[in-house]
Write a protein that holds these residues in place. Sequence first.
Motif, short mmCIF file in Angstrom:
data_model
loop_
_atom_site.label_atom_id
_atom_site.label_comp_id
_atom_site.label_asym_id
_atom_site.label_seq_id
_atom_site.Cartn_x
_atom_site.Cartn_y
_atom_site.Cartn_z
N VAL A 1 17.64 8.42 53.03
CA VAL A 1 16.36 8.53 53.75
C VAL A 1 16.52 7.88 55.12
CG1 VAL A 1 13.92 7.93 53.77
CG2 VAL A 1 15.04 8.48 51.61
N GLY A 2 16.42 8.66 56.16
CA GLY A 2 16.57 8.14 57.51
C GLY A 2 17.90 7.46 57.74
N GLY A 3 18.96 7.96 57.07
CA GLY A 3 20.29 7.37 57.23
C GLY A 3 20.53 6.16 56.36
N VAL A 4 19.56 5.77 55.52
CA VAL A 4 19.69 4.61 54.65
C VAL A 4 19.82 5.07 53.21
CG1 VAL A 4 18.56 2.53 53.80
CG2 VAL A 4 18.36 3.16 56.21
N LEU A 5 20.80 4.53 52.48
CA LEU A 5 20.96 4.89 51.08
C LEU A 5 19.76 4.39 50.28
CD1 LEU A 5 24.74 4.13 50.44
CD2 LEU A 5 23.64 6.35 50.69
N SER A 6 19.21 5.27 49.45
CA SER A 6 17.99 4.97 48.71
C SER A 6 18.16 5.35 47.24
CB SER A 6 16.81 5.73 49.32
OG SER A 6 15.67 5.61 48.50
N PRO A 7 18.26 4.35 46.33
CA PRO A 7 18.28 4.67 44.90
C PRO A 7 17.01 5.41 44.51
CG PRO A 7 18.91 2.39 45.28
CD PRO A 7 18.39 2.91 46.58
N MET A 8 17.17 6.45 43.69
CA MET A 8 16.03 7.28 43.31
C MET A 8 15.99 7.40 41.79
SD MET A 8 15.29 11.26 44.32
CE MET A 8 16.81 11.84 43.56
N ILE A 9 14.86 7.05 41.21
CA ILE A 9 14.69 7.17 39.77
C ILE A 9 13.90 8.45 39.51
CG2 ILE A 9 13.80 6.10 37.68
CD1 ILE A 9 14.19 3.42 39.03
N GLN A 10 14.62 9.47 39.10
CA GLN A 10 14.04 10.80 38.95
C GLN A 10 13.19 10.87 37.68
OE1 GLN A 10 12.78 13.53 40.28
NE2 GLN A 10 14.75 14.13 41.16
N VAL A 11 12.18 11.69 37.72
CA VAL A 11 11.33 11.92 36.56
C VAL A 11 12.06 12.85 35.60
CG1 VAL A 11 9.09 12.85 35.82
CG2 VAL A 11 9.30 11.66 38.01
N PRO A 12 11.97 12.63 34.27
CA PRO A 12 12.58 13.56 33.32
C PRO A 12 12.02 14.97 33.48
CG PRO A 12 11.85 11.54 32.21
CD PRO A 12 11.31 11.50 33.60
N VAL A 13 12.78 15.97 33.07
CA VAL A 13 12.32 17.35 33.17
C VAL A 13 11.00 17.52 32.40
CG1 VAL A 13 12.83 19.74 32.57
CG2 VAL A 13 14.62 18.29 33.53
N ILE A 14 10.96 16.95 31.19
CA ILE A 14 9.72 16.96 30.40
C ILE A 14 9.19 15.53 30.37
CG2 ILE A 14 8.65 17.46 28.19
CD1 ILE A 14 10.77 19.51 27.67
N VAL A 15 8.15 15.26 31.13
CA VAL A 15 7.59 13.92 31.24
C VAL A 15 6.88 13.55 29.93
CG1 VAL A 15 5.99 12.44 32.51
CG2 VAL A 15 7.30 14.20 33.71
N GLY A 16 7.24 12.40 29.36
CA GLY A 16 6.61 11.94 28.13
C GLY A 16 7.26 12.47 26.87
N GLY A 17 8.23 13.36 27.00
CA GLY A 17 8.84 13.98 25.83
C GLY A 17 9.59 12.98 24.96
N ASP A 18 10.37 12.08 25.59
CA ASP A 18 11.17 11.12 24.83
C ASP A 18 10.30 10.18 24.01
OD1 ASP A 18 13.42 12.25 25.80
OD2 ASP A 18 14.09 10.53 26.98
N TYR A 19 9.21 9.69 24.62
CA TYR A 19 8.36 8.75 23.89
C TYR A 19 7.60 9.46 22.77
CZ TYR A 19 5.26 4.86 22.94
OH TYR A 19 4.59 3.85 22.31
N TRP A 20 7.21 10.70 23.00
CA TRP A 20 6.55 11.49 21.95
C TRP A 20 7.49 11.64 20.76
CZ3 TRP A 20 7.59 16.17 19.55
CH2 TRP A 20 6.53 16.76 18.85
N ILE A 21 8.77 11.91 21.01
CA ILE A 21 9.77 12.03 19.94
C ILE A 21 9.93 10.69 19.22
CG2 ILE A 21 12.21 12.44 19.44
CD1 ILE A 21 12.20 14.44 21.77
N LYS A 22 9.98 9.59 19.99
CA LYS A 22 10.16 8.26 19.41
C LYS A 22 9.04 7.95 18.42
CE LYS A 22 9.81 3.36 20.70
NZ LYS A 22 10.93 2.80 19.96
#
Length: 486
Positions: A270-291
């Motif tokens: 971003v603007g020449g600065v490295l920026s760690p990005m935490i992407q959203v899962p493809v299916i939001v909430g799916g993992d916790y629903w399974i849990k």
Amino acid sequence: MSSRKYAVVAPPTARNNVRTDLRFSPITHFRKGLAVRSFGLLILILLDSIALMLAWSIGIHYGTPIDSPWVEELSTFRLLSLAFEISIIAALGLYSSSIYRLDFIKIIKAVSLASVLLMLVAFLYDPEQYVSRSIFLVSWALSIFFICLFRFGYDRFSRYVCQKTSIRYSTFLICAEDERDNIIRLIEQESSYNLVGIADATSLDRSNRNETFLRLKSLGIQEVFVSWSAIRTRLHICWHFQTFGITLRLLPTELAPVLSILSRAEVSCVGGVLSPMIQVPVIVGGDYWIKRHLDKFFALLLLFILSPFLILIAILIKLDSPGPIFFKQTRIGLHGLRFKVWKFRTMVVNATQLQAILEARNEMKDGVLFKVKDDPRVTRVGKVLRRYSLDELPQLFNVITGEMSLIGPRPLPVRDVERFREKHFIRQEVLPGITGLWQVSGRSDIDDFEIAFNLDLTYIINWSLKLDMMILLKTVKVVFQRSGAY
């Protein structure tokens, strides 16, 4: 600073009234902007495929002629080769993030690796009819050239489209006031963002965050920029962004500690600065629903399988000492709510009254938890049950009723939670569990609550279904080895 004006959002004052696990999504849904990202990914794969096919065709035309099924246009061999090359490019992460779109070094490595492996396969398949070296060399060089050229053109075209049209991601900024101007300048250097609002770090406080996320949702925010200074002590907030379907982008002052903690973070620019990005899962909430569904399924299954054994334990407790079979104690659960945790009774009936006398023998260094080795209140059968953690089995009923999970931070008694410092209350934002990372990493051998707390925090930040399964399997091993149990 740019002359453009941004809405600065005042920190909300309403208390967080949502009584849900921070990993819980109000609705299971696909990631915001998934269609646009998927379309861009398909275009990139199509351009790479065209580049590879074009390079191969030119290589066949100018290379040494040879009678081989590998040189036939659109033959099965060529289609399989194309799929293999695209797979190698994907395996090296060249489709994972926009920062790698123009990583020419990685492109050279990917194409070179694929070419060498294909040459080896071609030779082993039929040494008498392998493709000539000149065809491979020409196609290898042109594949690199065309892929780099097409990707460069695609990158410039997509940036131009973003600048000339309204196709931009709605984004929001959360940072300290003294960082605001610099971060805005970085965001404005990118052509794909429309900054619609700003808030300070207090908007992520425990008392304010629910209103903050509801506001982000109402604004239709897809990505949020958060400064490292605003989130480094609130890394669990990552889950709130994910459950609301919002991609989190960090703008750190120190990159190394961010990447060492956020193991799942991708890196963009971003603007020449490295920026760690935490992407959203493809299916939001799916993992916790399974849990949650797996929790209840396995709890019911274990109760059914172990029912004869549970009856035997109940009989032995009754024969060993006077008193009830079960011990119900008030514990602090999700969001500070009190509930009764079920256990097989392992102590004498008046154990709670005797604890006040034994406080002086507490072996926990900071006194938050209460642990005494060779506790005189424990009965004979109780010692065996504790050694193998069998006294915890009735908590399967707590799992079925939704008060607990199989895996999570242990629910603590009221006495312990009353001694918490502010930072410790993150434990109360996830559903408590029968076992957890703390229990499989030392159990009662841990005599410092800060160590136990850090293990719980590590679990919360890095939670996944895979981590739950690892802890569950390790719990079985620890129980049979009787590690740290007393």
